[in-house]
Design an enzyme around this catalytic site. Structure first.
Site, PDB file in Angstrom:
ATOM      1  CG  PHE A  28     -26.182  29.300  24.577  1.00  0.00           C
ATOM      2  CD1 PHE A  28     -27.241  29.305  23.677  1.00  0.00           C
ATOM      3  CD2 PHE A  28     -25.481  30.475  24.780  1.00  0.00           C
ATOM      4  CE1 PHE A  28     -27.587  30.461  22.989  1.00  0.00           C
ATOM      5  CE2 PHE A  28     -25.822  31.643  24.106  1.00  0.00           C
ATOM      6  CZ  PHE A  28     -26.879  31.630  23.198  1.00  0.00           C
ATOM      7  NE  ARG A  70     -23.844  39.757  17.349  1.00  0.00           N
ATOM      8  CZ  ARG A  70     -24.811  38.858  17.132  1.00  0.00           C
ATOM      9  NH1 ARG A  70     -24.513  37.682  16.630  1.00  0.00           N
ATOM     10  NH2 ARG A  70     -26.063  39.137  17.419  1.00  0.00           N
ATOM     11  CG  ASP A 128     -30.274  24.297  18.910  1.00  0.00           C
ATOM     12  OD1 ASP A 128     -29.839  23.232  19.341  1.00  0.00           O
ATOM     13  OD2 ASP A 128     -30.872  25.120  19.638  1.00  0.00           O
ATOM     14  CD  GLU A 177     -28.193  29.731  10.774  1.00  0.00           C
ATOM     15  OE1 GLU A 177     -27.604  30.818  10.755  1.00  0.00           O
ATOM     16  OE2 GLU A 177     -29.368  29.606  11.165  1.00  0.00           O
ATOM     17  CG  ASP A 178     -25.536  31.215  13.922  1.00  0.00           C
ATOM     18  OD1 ASP A 178     -26.457  30.510  13.475  1.00  0.00           O
ATOM     19  OD2 ASP A 178     -25.743  32.126  14.750  1.00  0.00           O
TER      20      ASP A 178
HETATM   21  P1  5GP Z   1     -32.794  26.291  15.441  1.00  0.00           P
HETATM   22  O1  5GP Z   1     -33.975  26.842  14.707  1.00  0.00           O
HETATM   23  O2  5GP Z   1     -31.960  25.337  14.623  1.00  0.00           O
HETATM   24  O3  5GP Z   1     -33.168  25.685  16.754  1.00  0.00           O
HETATM   25  O4  5GP Z   1     -31.949  27.537  15.891  1.00  0.00           O
HETATM   26  C1  5GP Z   1     -30.945  28.043  15.180  1.00  0.00           C
HETATM   27  C2  5GP Z   1     -30.583  29.416  15.700  1.00  0.00           C
HETATM   28  O5  5GP Z   1     -30.636  29.507  17.136  1.00  0.00           O
HETATM   29  C3  5GP Z   1     -29.152  29.701  15.329  1.00  0.00           C
HETATM   30  O6  5GP Z   1     -29.062  30.292  14.063  1.00  0.00           O
HETATM   31  C4  5GP Z   1     -28.721  30.625  16.428  1.00  0.00           C
HETATM   32  O7  5GP Z   1     -29.057  31.942  16.089  1.00  0.00           O
HETATM   33  C5  5GP Z   1     -29.524  30.209  17.626  1.00  0.00           C
HETATM   34  N1  5GP Z   1     -28.714  29.308  18.463  1.00  0.00           N
HETATM   35  C6  5GP Z   1     -28.915  27.996  18.658  1.00  0.00           C
HETATM   36  N2  5GP Z   1     -27.982  27.488  19.475  1.00  0.00           N
HETATM   37  C7  5GP Z   1     -27.167  28.520  19.809  1.00  0.00           C
HETATM   38  C8  5GP Z   1     -25.994  28.614  20.619  1.00  0.00           C
HETATM   39  O8  5GP Z   1     -25.486  27.663  21.208  1.00  0.00           O
HETATM   40  N3  5GP Z   1     -25.420  29.851  20.703  1.00  0.00           N
HETATM   41  C9  5GP Z   1     -25.930  30.946  20.074  1.00  0.00           C
HETATM   42  N4  5GP Z   1     -25.284  32.094  20.243  1.00  0.00           N
HETATM   43  N5  5GP Z   1     -27.036  30.882  19.299  1.00  0.00           N
HETATM   44  C10 5GP Z   1     -27.642  29.679  19.168  1.00  0.00           C
END
Ligand code: 5GP
Length: 184
Positions: free
Chosen positions: A151, A164, A102, A98-99
């Site tokens: 972010f 990207r 959060d 996963e990227d």
């Molecule tokens: P979560 O469900 O853990 O809150 O969100 C995860 C997803 O939110 C990540 O897979 C990503 O797509 C997006 N996301 C959360 N923080 C960031 C960030 O700092 N930058 C970007 N580009 N996407 C984020």
């Protein structure tokens, strides 16, 4: 899109070194196992591509795509699947790539989805662990970088589909004062 600047947080060299170290750790932990790496589109595609090229073991790669509802910088709890796995993970060792983890809500949903397919194990490898932002408990077994908040874009990560292709990871600094500073 609000006015913003990009501030370098993690350089290309730091990323490359960390990805190599992660790949070495994964290869040692999964040696002899039937490993399937599941990349979460789109944000993890560059990370996954670099990771498997440093990985000294055979691995199957598949992708999944999750659509979550929210604004461009805040994720929220509404999650759907827009592309499912194409391979079977029954009895196999799965590593989700996963990227960013959060709040953890996306991964909690995905772990539930994958567990129903009867894998032997499922673990998470995330480029970035935003540990301070967790809304639910979610371990990241292999974390590239741990950052508290903010972010970030680059190295596969976007802001409204931009950035990207950047080789480093940058924090987006929103210039609220720039737009508001002339008022009054
Ligand atoms: P979560 O469900 O853990 O809150 O969100 C995860 C997803 O939110 C990540 O897979 C990503 O797509 C997006 N996301 C959360 N923080 C960031 C960030 O700092 N930058 C970007 N580009 N996407 C984020």
């Amino acid at each position: 899109m609000n006015a913003h600047r990009l501030v370098l947080k993690i350089s290309k060299d730091e990323i490359q070194n960390r990805v190599r170290a992660l790949a070495a750790q994964i290869a040692s932990d999964y040696q002899g196992k039937d490993l399937v790496m599941v990349g979460v589109l789109k944000g993890a595609f560059i990370f996954l591509a670099d990771l498997i090229r440093s990985l000294d073991m055979p691995v199957e790669v598949d992708f999944i795509r999750i659509a979550s509802y929210g604004t461009s910088t805040e994720s929220s709890g509404g999650i759907t699947l827009s592309k499912d796995l194409e391979c079977s993970i029954d009895g196999r060792d799965v590593l989700v790539v996963e990227d960013i983890v959060d709040t953890g809500l996306t991964m909690r949903w995905l772990m539930g989805h994958l567990q129903r397919r009867n894998p032997r194990t499922v673990k998470i490898c995330a480029l970035i662990d935003k540990y301070e932002r967790r809304a639910v408990e979610m371990p990241v077994h292999y974390a590239g970088f741990r950052i508290p908040s903010g972010f970030v874009v680059g190295y596969g990560l976007d802001f409204a589909e931009k950035y990207r292709g950047l080789q480093g990871i940058y924090e987006v600094a929103f210039d609220a004062m720039v737009e508001g500073s002339h008022a009054g």
